[in-house]
Design a protein around this motif. Structure first.
Motif, short mmCIF file in Angstrom:
data_model
loop_
_atom_site.label_atom_id
_atom_site.label_comp_id
_atom_site.label_asym_id
_atom_site.label_seq_id
_atom_site.Cartn_x
_atom_site.Cartn_y
_atom_site.Cartn_z
N SER A 45 0.83 -1.20 0.00
CA SER A 45 0.00 0.00 0.00
C SER A 45 0.86 1.25 0.00
N PRO A 73 0.22 4.10 -6.37
CA PRO A 73 -0.85 3.12 -6.52
C PRO A 73 -0.78 2.33 -7.83
N PHE A 118 -3.81 -5.53 -0.06
CA PHE A 118 -2.76 -4.65 0.45
C PHE A 118 -2.11 -5.23 1.70
N HIS A 153 -4.28 2.10 0.24
CA HIS A 153 -5.48 1.47 0.83
C HIS A 153 -6.39 2.48 1.51
#
Length: 232
Positions: A27, A31, A46, A179
């Motif tokens: 995470s 991304p 994650f 996340h």
């Protein structure tokens, strides 16, 4: 050459990741890995990072593996290699594909000056926690990321503002772990990921920096974070 997300999607496709599969990703960081997993029709899972390397933690990966796990993505964060030996062993044991990403192809002429600059900062900085390097690996310092001790994000942000006011270019490398973004919202507590997001600050370490510029970084940081040391 495509974007990092395109490259990861290509790797996932080659690994025959299919809709409904799970792919373990960090995470902390960009991304891109999670985006590529979604584009492949799979579900990003994650997990936490190693506190020293900022890379995906093999122990956290081991806990996250299920019968639906098809792959894991290891990002070589900020230029520090992920623990590919342990991840590969996990992948072989559980029949899960391991995809490494982020080890950019760079020339020695770019890497060596950054490593020299990082070594100088490591030896001079006080009051911040300089980036540790796992024995036996090469850190290329795509970013030079320190931790600012104290009360987490408020102290780190105040430290960064003061450095900028003194002419030191710096930035927070990861503002929000993937996340916790609207795109991937998960009800998770990843302790090391959260701590890194609150404490970390990237200082300049560009290959083109002069010794005087490095000294300015050291002086500004040490005046704030600890006993001012000679930068000579």
């Amino acid at each position: 050459m495509g974007t990092p997300t395109d490259e990861l999607l290509h790797e996932l496709t080659r690994a025959e990741v299919r809709p409904g599969d799970e792919v373990v990703v960090p995470s902390y960081g960009t991304p891109e890995a999670a985006e590529a997993v979604l584009l492949a029709g799979a579900r990003p899972v994650f997990v936490d990072i190693d506190a020293h390397t900022f890379c995906i933690d093999p122990a956290a990966v081991a806990e996250a593996l299920t019968s639906r796990t098809a792959a894991m993505v290891a990002i070589h964060t900020f230029g520090h290699p992920a623990d590919m030996a342990r991840l590969t062993e996990l992948g072989q044991r559980h029949d899960v594909v391991v995809i490494g990403h982020g080890g950019q192809c760079e020339s020695t002429a770019d890497i060596l000056p950054r490593q020299a600059n990082a070594a100088y900062l490591n030896g001079k900085l006080r009051g911040v926690i300089t980036p540790p390097v796992t024995p036996g690996v090469e850190h290329t310092y795509q970013q030079y990321v320190v931790r600012v001790p104290g009360n987490g994000r408020p102290d780190r942000d105040a430290f960064a503002r003061t450095l900028r006011s003194r002419g030191v270019v710096c930035h927070v490398p990861v503002q929000t772990p993937a996340h916790r973004t609207a795109r991937f919202r998960r009800d998770l507590w990843l302790a090391e990921t959260e701590r890194a997001a609150d404490e970390c600050l990237a200082l300049p370490v560009d290959a083109s920096m002069s010794r005087r510029e490095l000294q300015r970084v050291v002086s500004a940081c040490n005046a704030l974070g600890g006993l001012l040391q000679s930068a000579a």
